[in-house]
Design a protein around this motif. Sequence first.
Motif, PDB file in Angstrom:
ATOM      1  N   GLY A 156     -14.547 -11.047  37.816  1.00 41.23           N
ATOM      2  CA  GLY A 156     -13.860  -9.729  38.373  1.00 41.23           C
ATOM      3  C   GLY A 156     -13.729  -8.737  37.402  1.00 41.23           C
ATOM      4  N   ASP A 157     -14.720  -8.727  36.375  1.00 43.39           N
ATOM      5  CA  ASP A 157     -14.689  -7.851  35.282  1.00 43.39           C
ATOM      6  C   ASP A 157     -15.138  -6.220  35.874  1.00 43.39           C
ATOM      7  N   ILE A 158     -15.987  -6.216  36.827  1.00 44.85           N
ATOM      8  CA  ILE A 158     -16.356  -4.798  37.428  1.00 44.85           C
ATOM      9  C   ILE A 158     -14.993  -4.236  38.136  1.00 44.85           C
ATOM     10  N   LEU A 159     -13.872  -4.875  38.087  1.00 41.78           N
ATOM     11  CA  LEU A 159     -12.475  -4.250  38.581  1.00 41.78           C
ATOM     12  C   LEU A 159     -11.710  -3.866  37.647  1.00 41.78           C
ATOM     13  N   THR A 160     -11.992  -4.115  36.279  1.00 39.01           N
ATOM     14  CA  THR A 160     -11.176  -3.642  35.372  1.00 39.01           C
ATOM     15  C   THR A 160     -11.583  -2.402  34.660  1.00 39.01           C
ATOM     16  N   THR A 161     -10.525  -1.657  33.886  1.00 41.97           N
ATOM     17  CA  THR A 161     -10.914  -0.503  33.233  1.00 41.97           C
ATOM     18  C   THR A 161     -11.896  -0.612  32.125  1.00 41.97           C
ATOM     19  N   ASN A 162     -11.999  -1.712  31.456  1.00 41.68           N
ATOM     20  CA  ASN A 162     -12.847  -1.985  30.314  1.00 41.68           C
ATOM     21  C   ASN A 162     -14.273  -1.809  30.758  1.00 41.68           C
ATOM     22  N   VAL A 163     -14.552  -2.164  32.300  1.00 43.61           N
ATOM     23  CA  VAL A 163     -15.952  -2.292  32.648  1.00 43.61           C
ATOM     24  C   VAL A 163     -16.216  -0.814  33.444  1.00 43.61           C
ATOM     25  N   ALA A 164     -15.121  -0.700  34.314  1.00 42.72           N
ATOM     26  CA  ALA A 164     -15.244   0.378  35.113  1.00 42.72           C
ATOM     27  C   ALA A 164     -15.025   1.846  34.582  1.00 42.72           C
ATOM     28  N   GLY A 165     -14.276   1.541  33.802  1.00 46.79           N
ATOM     29  CA  GLY A 165     -13.649   2.979  33.152  1.00 46.79           C
ATOM     30  C   GLY A 165     -12.333   3.351  33.893  1.00 46.79           C
ATOM     31  N   GLY A 166     -11.843   4.565  33.257  1.00 48.19           N
ATOM     32  CA  GLY A 166     -10.770   5.306  33.954  1.00 48.19           C
ATOM     33  C   GLY A 166      -9.532   4.195  33.801  1.00 48.19           C
ATOM     34  N   PHE A 167      -8.412   4.711  34.505  1.00 46.80           N
ATOM     35  CA  PHE A 167      -7.194   4.037  34.128  1.00 46.80           C
ATOM     36  C   PHE A 167      -6.335   3.760  35.433  1.00 46.80           C
ATOM     37  N   THR A 168      -7.197   3.509  36.462  1.00 46.93           N
ATOM     38  CA  THR A 168      -6.387   3.779  37.762  1.00 46.93           C
ATOM     39  C   THR A 168      -6.112   2.411  38.324  1.00 46.93           C
ATOM     40  N   GLY A 169      -6.433   1.297  38.136  1.00 52.24           N
ATOM     41  CA  GLY A 169      -6.341  -0.085  38.579  1.00 52.24           C
ATOM     42  C   GLY A 169      -7.227  -0.439  39.686  1.00 52.24           C
ATOM     43  N   GLU A 224       6.596   5.160  24.356  1.00 56.31           N
ATOM     44  CA  GLU A 224       7.475   4.263  24.720  1.00 56.31           C
ATOM     45  C   GLU A 224       7.300   3.887  26.229  1.00 56.31           C
ATOM     46  N   ALA A 225       6.741   4.733  26.769  1.00 59.99           N
ATOM     47  CA  ALA A 225       6.642   4.773  28.397  1.00 59.99           C
ATOM     48  C   ALA A 225       5.492   4.072  28.958  1.00 59.99           C
ATOM     49  N   LEU A 226       5.678   3.510  30.274  1.00 52.23           N
ATOM     50  CA  LEU A 226       4.591   2.707  30.878  1.00 52.23           C
ATOM     51  C   LEU A 226       3.888   3.579  31.567  1.00 52.23           C
ATOM     52  N   PRO A 227       2.522   3.358  31.794  1.00 49.20           N
ATOM     53  CA  PRO A 227       1.447   4.312  32.491  1.00 49.20           C
ATOM     54  C   PRO A 227       1.469   3.979  34.057  1.00 49.20           C
ATOM     55  N   LEU A 228       1.746   4.900  34.828  1.00 45.69           N
ATOM     56  CA  LEU A 228       1.417   5.018  36.253  1.00 45.69           C
ATOM     57  C   LEU A 228       0.225   5.499  36.577  1.00 45.69           C
ATOM     58  N   GLY A 229      -0.805   5.008  37.445  1.00 40.80           N
ATOM     59  CA  GLY A 229      -1.951   5.592  37.962  1.00 40.80           C
ATOM     60  C   GLY A 229      -2.270   5.076  39.261  1.00 40.80           C
ATOM     61  N   LYS A 230      -3.027   5.982  39.842  1.00 36.74           N
ATOM     62  CA  LYS A 230      -3.566   5.955  41.102  1.00 36.74           C
ATOM     63  C   LYS A 230      -5.043   6.743  41.256  1.00 36.74           C
ATOM     64  N   THR A 231      -5.829   5.875  41.624  1.00 36.21           N
ATOM     65  CA  THR A 231      -7.280   6.440  41.837  1.00 36.21           C
ATOM     66  C   THR A 231      -7.758   7.193  40.819  1.00 36.21           C
ATOM     67  N   ARG A 232      -7.686   8.594  40.630  1.00 36.60           N
ATOM     68  CA  ARG A 232      -8.373   9.445  39.478  1.00 36.60           C
ATOM     69  C   ARG A 232      -6.946   9.812  38.659  1.00 36.60           C
ATOM     70  N   ALA A 233      -5.864   9.938  39.036  1.00 28.25           N
ATOM     71  CA  ALA A 233      -4.767  10.401  38.347  1.00 28.25           C
ATOM     72  C   ALA A 233      -3.891   9.406  37.804  1.00 28.25           C
ATOM     73  N   GLY A 234      -3.140   9.894  36.586  1.00 24.41           N
ATOM     74  CA  GLY A 234      -2.203   9.094  35.888  1.00 24.41           C
ATOM     75  C   GLY A 234      -1.040   9.647  35.325  1.00 24.41           C
ATOM     76  N   SER A 235       0.130   9.063  35.027  1.00 19.65           N
ATOM     77  CA  SER A 235       1.273   9.670  34.494  1.00 19.65           C
ATOM     78  C   SER A 235       2.021   8.667  33.612  1.00 19.65           C
ATOM     79  N   MET A 236       2.797   9.367  32.502  1.00 19.83           N
ATOM     80  CA  MET A 236       3.768   8.725  31.809  1.00 19.83           C
ATOM     81  C   MET A 236       5.135   9.200  31.976  1.00 19.83           C
ATOM     82  N   VAL A 237       6.074   8.468  32.522  1.00 23.24           N
ATOM     83  CA  VAL A 237       7.272   8.924  32.713  1.00 23.24           C
ATOM     84  C   VAL A 237       8.118   8.328  31.740  1.00 23.24           C
ATOM     85  N   HIS A 238       9.100   9.054  31.168  1.00 18.75           N
ATOM     86  CA  HIS A 238       9.942   8.749  30.102  1.00 18.75           C
ATOM     87  C   HIS A 238      11.224   9.640  29.987  1.00 18.75           C
ATOM     88  N   ARG A 239      11.986   9.282  29.089  1.00 20.49           N
ATOM     89  CA  ARG A 239      13.441  10.158  28.944  1.00 20.49           C
ATOM     90  C   ARG A 239      14.386   9.162  29.827  1.00 20.49           C
TER      91      ARG A 239
END
Length: 268
Positions: A156-169, A224-239
Amino acid sequence: FEDDFSAARLDYRWVGVRGPREDFIKQTPKGLQITPFNANIGEVKPTSTLFMRFQHRYFTSTVAMDYTPQSEKHLAGVVCYQSDTFNYVFGVTKKGNDSYLVLERTHSGNSTIVASVKLETAGKIYLQVEAKGDAYRFNYSTDGNTFENLGGTVSGDILTTNVAGGFTGAMLGLYATSANDMNLYQNRKSMRWLVVLFVFFCCGLSHAHVHMLWYDQQACKWVEALPLGKTRAGSMVHRSPRREAMHQNEVTVWAGVPHRHYRPTAVG
């Protein structure tokens, strides 16, 4: 999670790709009906795919499908999807006069048939995906009880960001097309619209591998925030909950390798 598609409204966790899901689905007393688009999973177009986002590395997912392909251009089944260039397709199509179940792996846009099997009878079939970390197994059954494996254990490595790139899941879900282009099939016939009926979808996780993140204070800093991502976009929510800060990112903001998003002809 279990869904027999009998609810008045489709569960909000089901998402489409590059277009609204209502364009190709219809809920019926027998299950979810999909009318496939003339576009396949490898094209950068709206596709007739209905996904749920991966939430666990260890899971078993099963879907019951009632489907008879009318030509070699038609295919329906399930997809493990990271992008149009990194995915697994596990579905039923046609070769000559016979129906075949096929497992296809796409890495960097290059597709390879991992395995295929001739089906003795068309119609209802159960498709199952098992994941144990990066070890994936694709199984099928005609009665919903006894499952046979197709293709052995694959990575399943092709489903990971390490191989496929990005940060979308990655996502897992239902797929149908009237523009199948698997290279196993040479004889191309005229396309006809076909309706696919997905009767039941069930996704379960191994409780031995359930993990929980628990914090006793808010994330005050970006790091300290946890990343959220969907497809091509991502965000970090904190405070604090009363005054959140959301830092967003999108893949086309960045220039350079491995992708070139700039347009030399653009005016600016």
